[in-house]
Design a protein around this motif. Structure first.
Motif, PDB file in Angstrom:
ATOM      1  N   GLY A 128       0.776  -1.231   0.000  1.00 33.13           N
ATOM      2  CA  GLY A 128       0.000   0.000   0.000  1.00 33.13           C
ATOM      3  C   GLY A 128       0.804   1.276   0.000  1.00 33.13           C
ATOM      4  N   ILE A 129       2.089   1.194  -0.348  1.00 30.85           N
ATOM      5  CA  ILE A 129       2.931   2.382  -0.253  1.00 30.85           C
ATOM      6  C   ILE A 129       2.468   3.494  -1.186  1.00 30.85           C
ATOM      7  N   THR A 130       2.033   3.154  -2.397  1.00 27.70           N
ATOM      8  CA  THR A 130       1.633   4.203  -3.342  1.00 27.70           C
ATOM      9  C   THR A 130       0.356   4.925  -2.913  1.00 27.70           C
ATOM     10  N   PRO A 131      -0.756   4.227  -2.576  1.00 29.39           N
ATOM     11  CA  PRO A 131      -1.927   4.975  -2.110  1.00 29.39           C
ATOM     12  C   PRO A 131      -1.678   5.739  -0.817  1.00 29.39           C
ATOM     13  N   ILE A 132      -0.799   5.233   0.043  1.00 33.93           N
ATOM     14  CA  ILE A 132      -0.505   5.967   1.276  1.00 33.93           C
ATOM     15  C   ILE A 132       0.164   7.293   0.948  1.00 33.93           C
ATOM     16  N   LEU A 133       1.124   7.282   0.020  1.00 29.90           N
ATOM     17  CA  LEU A 133       1.800   8.521  -0.358  1.00 29.90           C
ATOM     18  C   LEU A 133       0.870   9.468  -1.112  1.00 29.90           C
ATOM     19  N   VAL A 134       0.066   8.919  -2.016  1.00 29.13           N
ATOM     20  CA  VAL A 134      -0.811   9.754  -2.832  1.00 29.13           C
ATOM     21  C   VAL A 134      -1.908  10.392  -1.987  1.00 29.13           C
ATOM     22  N   TYR A 135      -2.464   9.645  -1.030  1.00 26.66           N
ATOM     23  CA  TYR A 135      -3.571  10.143  -0.207  1.00 26.66           C
ATOM     24  C   TYR A 135      -3.122  10.474   1.207  1.00 26.66           C
ATOM     25  N   LEU A 136      -1.886  10.914   1.360  1.00 25.54           N
ATOM     26  CA  LEU A 136      -1.334  11.110   2.700  1.00 25.54           C
ATOM     27  C   LEU A 136      -2.131  12.125   3.511  1.00 25.54           C
ATOM     28  N   GLU A 137      -2.394  13.281   2.936  1.00 26.01           N
ATOM     29  CA  GLU A 137      -3.128  14.298   3.683  1.00 26.01           C
ATOM     30  C   GLU A 137      -4.582  13.899   3.937  1.00 26.01           C
ATOM     31  N   PRO A 138      -5.306  13.331   2.942  1.00 24.47           N
ATOM     32  CA  PRO A 138      -6.651  12.833   3.258  1.00 24.47           C
ATOM     33  C   PRO A 138      -6.662  11.754   4.342  1.00 24.47           C
ATOM     34  N   TRP A 159       3.514  -0.976 -11.542  1.00 23.66           N
ATOM     35  CA  TRP A 159       2.649   0.184 -11.729  1.00 23.66           C
ATOM     36  C   TRP A 159       1.178  -0.195 -11.864  1.00 23.66           C
ATOM     37  N   LEU A 160       0.888  -1.327 -12.510  1.00 21.04           N
ATOM     38  CA  LEU A 160      -0.514  -1.747 -12.621  1.00 21.04           C
ATOM     39  C   LEU A 160      -1.088  -2.096 -11.255  1.00 21.04           C
ATOM     40  N   THR A 161      -0.285  -2.742 -10.419  1.00 24.01           N
ATOM     41  CA  THR A 161      -0.732  -3.041  -9.052  1.00 24.01           C
ATOM     42  C   THR A 161      -0.974  -1.750  -8.286  1.00 24.01           C
ATOM     43  N   ALA A 162      -0.058  -0.781  -8.460  1.00 18.67           N
ATOM     44  CA  ALA A 162      -0.234   0.516  -7.803  1.00 18.67           C
ATOM     45  C   ALA A 162      -1.510   1.197  -8.273  1.00 18.67           C
ATOM     46  N   PHE A 163      -1.816   1.085  -9.571  1.00 17.11           N
ATOM     47  CA  PHE A 163      -3.036   1.703 -10.098  1.00 17.11           C
ATOM     48  C   PHE A 163      -4.283   1.108  -9.444  1.00 17.11           C
ATOM     49  N   VAL A 164      -4.345  -0.218  -9.390  1.00 17.97           N
ATOM     50  CA  VAL A 164      -5.527  -0.872  -8.826  1.00 17.97           C
ATOM     51  C   VAL A 164      -5.722  -0.472  -7.368  1.00 17.97           C
ATOM     52  N   LEU A 165      -4.639  -0.509  -6.586  1.00 21.51           N
ATOM     53  CA  LEU A 165      -4.757  -0.170  -5.168  1.00 21.51           C
ATOM     54  C   LEU A 165      -5.139   1.292  -4.973  1.00 21.51           C
ATOM     55  N   THR A 166      -4.519   2.185  -5.738  1.00 20.47           N
ATOM     56  CA  THR A 166      -4.811   3.606  -5.589  1.00 20.47           C
ATOM     57  C   THR A 166      -6.231   3.928  -6.049  1.00 20.47           C
ATOM     58  N   GLN A 167      -6.709   3.189  -7.052  1.00 18.05           N
ATOM     59  CA  GLN A 167      -8.060   3.398  -7.560  1.00 18.05           C
ATOM     60  C   GLN A 167      -9.114   2.979  -6.539  1.00 18.05           C
ATOM     61  N   VAL A 168      -8.926   1.841  -5.896  1.00 18.90           N
ATOM     62  CA  VAL A 168      -9.966   1.317  -5.004  1.00 18.90           C
ATOM     63  C   VAL A 168      -9.827   1.822  -3.574  1.00 18.90           C
ATOM     64  N   PHE A 169      -8.684   2.419  -3.231  1.00 18.33           N
ATOM     65  CA  PHE A 169      -8.427   2.786  -1.834  1.00 18.33           C
ATOM     66  C   PHE A 169      -9.524   3.687  -1.275  1.00 18.33           C
ATOM     67  N   MET A 170      -9.819   4.809  -1.966  1.00 16.67           N
ATOM     68  CA  MET A 170     -10.800   5.753  -1.441  1.00 16.67           C
ATOM     69  C   MET A 170     -12.211   5.177  -1.425  1.00 16.67           C
ATOM     70  N   HIS A 171     -12.516   4.291  -2.396  1.00 19.14           N
ATOM     71  CA  HIS A 171     -13.827   3.649  -2.397  1.00 19.14           C
ATOM     72  C   HIS A 171     -13.981   2.730  -1.181  1.00 19.14           C
ATOM     73  N   VAL A 172     -12.951   1.988  -0.864  1.00 18.79           N
ATOM     74  CA  VAL A 172     -12.988   1.095   0.302  1.00 18.79           C
ATOM     75  C   VAL A 172     -13.101   1.912   1.582  1.00 18.79           C
ATOM     76  N   VAL A 173     -12.345   3.004   1.663  1.00 16.66           N
ATOM     77  CA  VAL A 173     -12.405   3.861   2.850  1.00 16.66           C
ATOM     78  C   VAL A 173     -13.795   4.445   3.020  1.00 16.66           C
ATOM     79  N   GLU A 174     -14.400   4.882   1.931  1.00 16.47           N
ATOM     80  CA  GLU A 174     -15.737   5.462   2.005  1.00 16.47           C
ATOM     81  C   GLU A 174     -16.772   4.426   2.443  1.00 16.47           C
ATOM     82  N   ALA A 175     -16.613   3.186   1.986  1.00 16.85           N
ATOM     83  CA  ALA A 175     -17.612   2.156   2.274  1.00 16.85           C
ATOM     84  C   ALA A 175     -17.435   1.531   3.656  1.00 16.85           C
ATOM     85  N   TRP A 176     -16.174   1.241   4.040  1.00 20.34           N
ATOM     86  CA  TRP A 176     -15.951   0.478   5.276  1.00 20.34           C
ATOM     87  C   TRP A 176     -15.029   1.154   6.284  1.00 20.34           C
TER      88      TRP A 176
END
Length: 495
Positions: free
Chosen positions: A271-281, A428-445
């Motif tokens: 999860g390193i990429t979504p953590i860095l991309v969404y650090l402030e949120p 990079w494809l793995t990073a894309f999938v995780l970064t794409q779904v991260f905020m949706h998962v956070v919003e739902a659960w």
């Protein structure tokens, strides 16, 4: 002619690295831009979710694309540059990255609708993939052996400096001016590289020996004897051959390729990429005592500090020991984040639109900040390809750089071109999938679900390291190749 002057020497007494340092600085400005671009959404997303203009105001779905589409661009840029490196050369590939970078930030800075923001992020991703695939190769090939290890760390250090600069500027600049600032490093890089030489190794591979000799002489200084080094490069290139596809089916090739690909996959799954991309949120969600933008800047500083402090550990500790320790630290940190976010009441919807509430200081609110710092330290990402072996670069501690180091060590020379492209794509494809779904998962659960998943991945990483990863510290590349050839021993016995 002075008869006391030797006809040939190693160049160690007369080589000047001043021009070499200038060439490296000119190139790694692209990595600075890469680090800046990768984490650009962190301070920008909170602004775009409360912006007055309804055409630019983002919902969760649009935020997910804004954060993740950069990685899709990086896939295209990275894979495409692996072809451009051999056709146009490393230097021109780096210079070309300024085109999508400048165009992307112009789109973002002048955006009137959301799709312009997404397209701009995609273009900056292409530029990031191009620089990540070409700059380390260029730096490695132009560097003198005596300083190659130090200079090999420059791409990662400057990328981290770029991220830190973004976090720092995000404290005072609105998002449009951040986009303007993002154009500056790539434009300076473009101008400086016009005066730098091409890689001597590339020129020799193209049959341009005279140009290569001139380039190497410029890099080493006017008083340096480059004959021995030039001849060594010629012999090295002459000895290389391309691998046939049928050979990839043999254990000697597919086993190390499997290890390298799986490690790149698992590293991104932490999860390193979504953590860095969404650090402030993320800090908005955890409601830490400090303002999230200051927390993000602190984490950026820790990233830089981790590079400087831990770079020396790679040659002092075993690869597996560092993988075990960083994996265990990441497990504890992600588990702590999961438990904290599960037990602490936090908003589950539109979290980045909520202002930080003023509350009395609670020491437990520092848990997310400390945990994130440890995660970043233990899993420092390095989206580059080291072409010429483990001795060509030094690395910081963490699953990210160690996986690239091991890839450069375990892969046979003939398979590195194929495997590097595969690893870049998977990463990079793995990073894309995780970064794409991260905020949706956070919003739902809630935030605890992705961090609980990341902690499970850390356990899998530790198990994979114990079962599948060989210890390569202190082994020559020939001994490592013998290990995969025989399947049982590093030692090469004379028969």
């Amino acid at each position: 002619m002075d008869e006391t002057k030797p006809l040939r020497n190693s160049g160690s007494g007369t080589t000047s690295n001043t021009r070499l340092f200038l060439a490296v600085f000119s190139a790694v400005l692209g990595n600075f831009n890469f680090g800046f671009s990768m984490v650009y959404p962190s301070p920008v997303i909170p602004q775009l979710q409360v912006i007055d203009n309804p055409s630019l105001r983002m919902n969760t779905h649009q935020v997910a694309w804004f954060g993740s589409i950069f990685t899709l661009g990086a896939v295209a840029g990275g894979l495409g540059t692996m072809l451009l490196n051999d056709r146009l050369g490393r230097k021109l590939s780096i210079m070309l990255s300024a085109v999508p970078s400048t165009a992307g930030y112009l789109l973002i800075g002048g955006a009137q609708v959301v799709w312009m923001l997404h397209l701009g992020r995609f273009l900056t991703g292409i530029a990031g993939g191009m620089t990540a695939a070409s700059i380390p190769v260029y730096v490695s090939e132009i560097s003198h052996p005596a300083v190659r290890g130090i200079l090999g760390s420059c791409p990662q250090i400057t990328a981290v400096c770029g991220s830190l600069a973004l976090y720092a500027l995000g404290l005072v600049l609105p998002w449009r001016w951040l986009a303007v600032a993002g154009e500056v490093p790539s434009l300076i890089m473009l101008v400086l590289l016009c005066f730098m030489p091409k890689s001597p190794r590339y020129l020799i591979a193209q049959g341009r020996d005279a140009d290569a000799h001139q380039a190497l002489g410029w890099l080493r200084g006017p008083s340096s004897d480059i004959t021995a080094e030039f001849n060594k490069i010629q012999r090295s290139i002459a000895s290389q051959r391309k691998i046939r596809w049928a050979e990839l089916a043999t254990p000697f090739y597919y086993k190390p390729i499997q290890i390298a690909v799986v490690m790149r996959f698992l590293q991104q799954m932490t999860g390193i990429t979504p953590i860095l991309v969404y650090l402030e949120p993320i800090f908005h969600l955890t409601r830490v005592s400090l303002e999230p933008k200051y927390d993000a800047a602190l984490v950026g500083s820790v990233r830089l500090l981790s590079i400087v402090i831990a770079a020396s550990l790679m040659d002092k500790a075993g690869r597996k020991a560092l993988l075990f320790s960083s994996g265990f630290l990441m497990f504890l940190s992600t588990l702590s984040m999961s438990i904290y976010s599960h037990t602490t009441p936090c908003p589950a919807l539109n979290v980045t639109t909520l202002p930080l509430q003023t509350t009395p200081f609670d020491p437990s609110s520092l848990i997310p900040l400390i945990s994130t710092m440890i995660i970043i330290f233990g899993d420092q990402p390095r989206m580059v390809w080291v072409k010429h072996g483990a001795t060509d670069a030094c690395y910081a501690m963490g699953w990210g750089p160690i996986t690239w180091l091991l890839m450069s060590e375990v892969l046979p020379l003939g398979a590195r071109g194929v495997a590097s492209g595969l690893c870049v794509g998977v990463s990079w494809l793995t990073a894309f999938v995780l970064t794409q779904v991260f905020m949706h998962v956070v919003e739902a659960w809630g935030l605890f679900v992705p961090f609980l998943f990341f902690s499970v991945v850390c356990v899998v990483n530790i198990m994979f390291t114990a079962v599948c990863v060989p210890e390569t510290r202190g082994r020559s590349l020939e001994e490592i190749e013998n290990y995969f050839r025989t399947g049982r021993a590093f030692t090469i016995r004379d028969i």
